[in-house]
Enzyme design. Structure first.
Site, PDB file in Angstrom:
ATOM      1  N   HIS A 155       0.834  -1.223   0.000  1.00 56.43           N
ATOM      2  CA  HIS A 155       0.000   0.000   0.000  1.00 56.43           C
ATOM      3  C   HIS A 155       0.864   1.267   0.000  1.00 56.43           C
ATOM      4  O   HIS A 155       0.432   2.294   0.529  1.00 56.43           O
ATOM      5  CB  HIS A 155      -0.946   0.029   1.209  1.00 56.43           C
ATOM      6  CG  HIS A 155      -1.675  -1.262   1.427  1.00 56.43           C
ATOM      7  ND1 HIS A 155      -2.896  -1.545   0.878  1.00 56.43           N
ATOM      8  CD2 HIS A 155      -1.316  -2.377   2.115  1.00 56.43           C
ATOM      9  CE1 HIS A 155      -3.267  -2.757   1.232  1.00 56.43           C
ATOM     10  NE2 HIS A 155      -2.324  -3.290   1.978  1.00 56.43           N
ATOM     11  N   LYS A 282      17.154  20.996 -11.340  1.00 60.22           N
ATOM     12  CA  LYS A 282      16.464  19.733 -11.585  1.00 60.22           C
ATOM     13  C   LYS A 282      17.309  18.675 -12.273  1.00 60.22           C
ATOM     14  O   LYS A 282      18.105  18.960 -13.155  1.00 60.22           O
ATOM     15  CB  LYS A 282      15.216  19.969 -12.453  1.00 60.22           C
ATOM     16  CG  LYS A 282      14.087  20.700 -11.773  1.00 60.22           C
ATOM     17  CD  LYS A 282      13.492  19.962 -10.581  1.00 60.22           C
ATOM     18  CE  LYS A 282      12.707  18.733 -10.952  1.00 60.22           C
ATOM     19  NZ  LYS A 282      11.438  19.036 -11.578  1.00 60.22           N
TER      20      LYS A 282
END
Ligand code: ARG
Length: 457
Positions: A155, A282
């Site tokens: 999960h 980035k």
């Protein structure tokens, strides 16, 4: 006049020609078309259907045509529809009536089936080799970082510590099944379709066994109608490739998460990342993202093929010409993924400290505590409840599971003894999962050996 133009008195409309051509994409089959025509004319000669000298001339001229196509010295025109008619026309242009004998006892319906089956056989072989290299890249990463431990997730929540190698081996297993699916598909592709004619076979005394042998097929299709209508093997191949794409997309997602700032488990090499045109800091995992995206294309191709075949009456229908673009695209896409992804995985750097730190949350060892109680003969469900209560007690008292005294632990787990306080190390937690297929280092080592042997055979 078109090769089939005998019963027509008017030319095809220009826009119809453009609409119905397939040579713009099926020209990639030319080498198989040439091979097929050589075997076919040799068979026609050996059966006395055409003279041996004609077959020899055809074979020689096919080499010339193949060379011209290789060299880009061959004109493709929409009027000639597909690669089959291009090559036949070129033969007739060069050899006249001798060339006009090549299509004896043959239809484009069994010819296209032949070409595509040969193409698919060769592509499956390449795909399998590529996927095995992918497995090898993962295995080498398993060996390099054999003892790294990270939290396993369910999960997307921390569940239990596992070896990083165990996580990667899960993908080695998936890819292994992808290879099995491709191998299995290959056995059904490996049937010679030629000799089925348009749909009903031929009145001429052809020898399909001769052609089978020459072209290296294992078997011969048994029903001419099925043969020209069948695209099952494409559906199977696309299913195998779509499943492969899904596996790649799941690994991509893991990698994308792992190199996010939140996880910071791995660093991809600069060569496999790109920057942002605006944000100077980035470094984006584009290869993994594009691969995750490309799996959608393959799934789309599978859907196209399924929909294309649904409800088609026997036997050949021109709809089936639409089979090639999704087939080619899916194969090309899978090969593109294979051309970058393994290398990216091979060069990935692992941040073991961060992984271990994330796996060191003592709550991840809660199951180990419950299983320790089982060793003391507490029924598992009761043990689960006791440990659940312990976790809640810790939360209520603002303590980590490994920050309690034995007395405190015994409030919720009366059976606990000193040993229970030692259960919170991810290293020993992993070491204890010794069952076959578990994440203990010995087990993982055995699996790495299994795959290394398997892949070197
Ligand atoms: N270009 C066709 C295809 O790809 C070849 C077979 C055409 N047969 C026909 N009778 N029109 O399916």
């Amino acid at each position: 006049m078109a090769l089939w133009g005998g019963r027509f008195s008017e030319d095809t409309a220009k826009n119809v020609t453009e609409f119905s051509e397939s040579v713009s994409y099926d020209k990639r089959l030319y080498k198989f078309d040439v091979l097929g025509s050589k075997a076919h004319s040799a068979m026609l000669a050996s059966c006395g259907i055409i003279p041996q000298e004609t077959a020899n001339l055809i074979t020689k001229e096919l080499d010339v045509i193949e060379k011209r196509i290789d060299d880009g010295d061959f004109e493709f025109k929409a009027e000639l529809e597909d690669i089959h008619m291009h090559i036949e026309s070129a033969l007739i242009e060069a050899l006249g009536d001798e060339g006009a004998r090549v299509h004896t006892a043959r239809s484009r319906n069994d010819q296209v089936a032949l070409d595509v089956r040969m193409y698919v056989k060769s592509e499956i072989t390449e795909l399998i080799a590529g996927i095995k290299d992918f497995q090898k890249a993962l295995l080498s990463q398993c060996e390099r970082n054999g003892d790294a431990i990270l939290p396993g997730f369910t999960h997307l929540q921390h569940a239990q510590p596992v070896l990083f190698a165990h996580h990667l081996l899960a993908y080695v297993e998936m890819l292994g099944r992808d290879v099995e699916r491709l191998e299995s598909c290959y056995t059904r592709v490996d049937y010679l379709p030629l000799g089925s004619g348009a749909l009903a076979g031929s009145t001429l005394p052809i020898d399909r066994e001769f052609v089978r042998e020459k072209l290296g097929f294992s078997k011969i299709t048994r029903n001419s109608m099925d043969t020209v209508a069948d695209r099952d093997y494409m559906i199977e191949l696309l299913n195998a490739l779509a499943t492969f794409g899904i596996h790649v997309s799941r690994l991509s997602e893991d990698v994308i998460l792992w190199c996010s700032q939140e996880f910071n488990f791995v660093e991809l090499s600069d060569a496999f990342c790109t920057g942002s045109s605006l944000m100077p800091q980035k470094k984006n995992p584009d290869i993994a993202e594009i691969s995750r995206g490309k799996s959608a294309r393959i799934i789309g191709s599978l859907m196209t093929m399924l929909t294309l075949c649904k409800g088609l009456p026997l036997t050949y229908n021109r709809d089936l010409q639409e089979d090639k673009e999704p087939l080619f695209d899916a194969i090309d896409t899978a090969k593109k993924i294979l051309s970058v992804f393994p290398q990216m995985m091979l060069e990935m750097e692992v941040n073991r400290e961060n992984m271990l730190e994330a796996a060191s949350d003592p709550a991840l060892m809660a199951t180990d505590v419950a299983e320790k109680l089982v060793e003391l003969n507490v029924p598992f469900r009761n043990a689960h409840h006791r440990v659940g209560a312990f976790v809640k007690w810790c939360k209520d008292n603002n303590k980590e599971l490994n920050e309690v005294s034995l007395k405190e632990m015994q409030i919720t787990i009366p059976e606990a003894n000193e040993e229970f306080l030692t259960l919170f190390s991810p290293v020993s937690s992993v070491e204890k999962r010794q069952c076959f297929g578990g994440t203990a280092p010995e087990q993982v080592k055995e699996q790495i050996e299994f795959w290394n042997n398997f892949l070197t055979d």
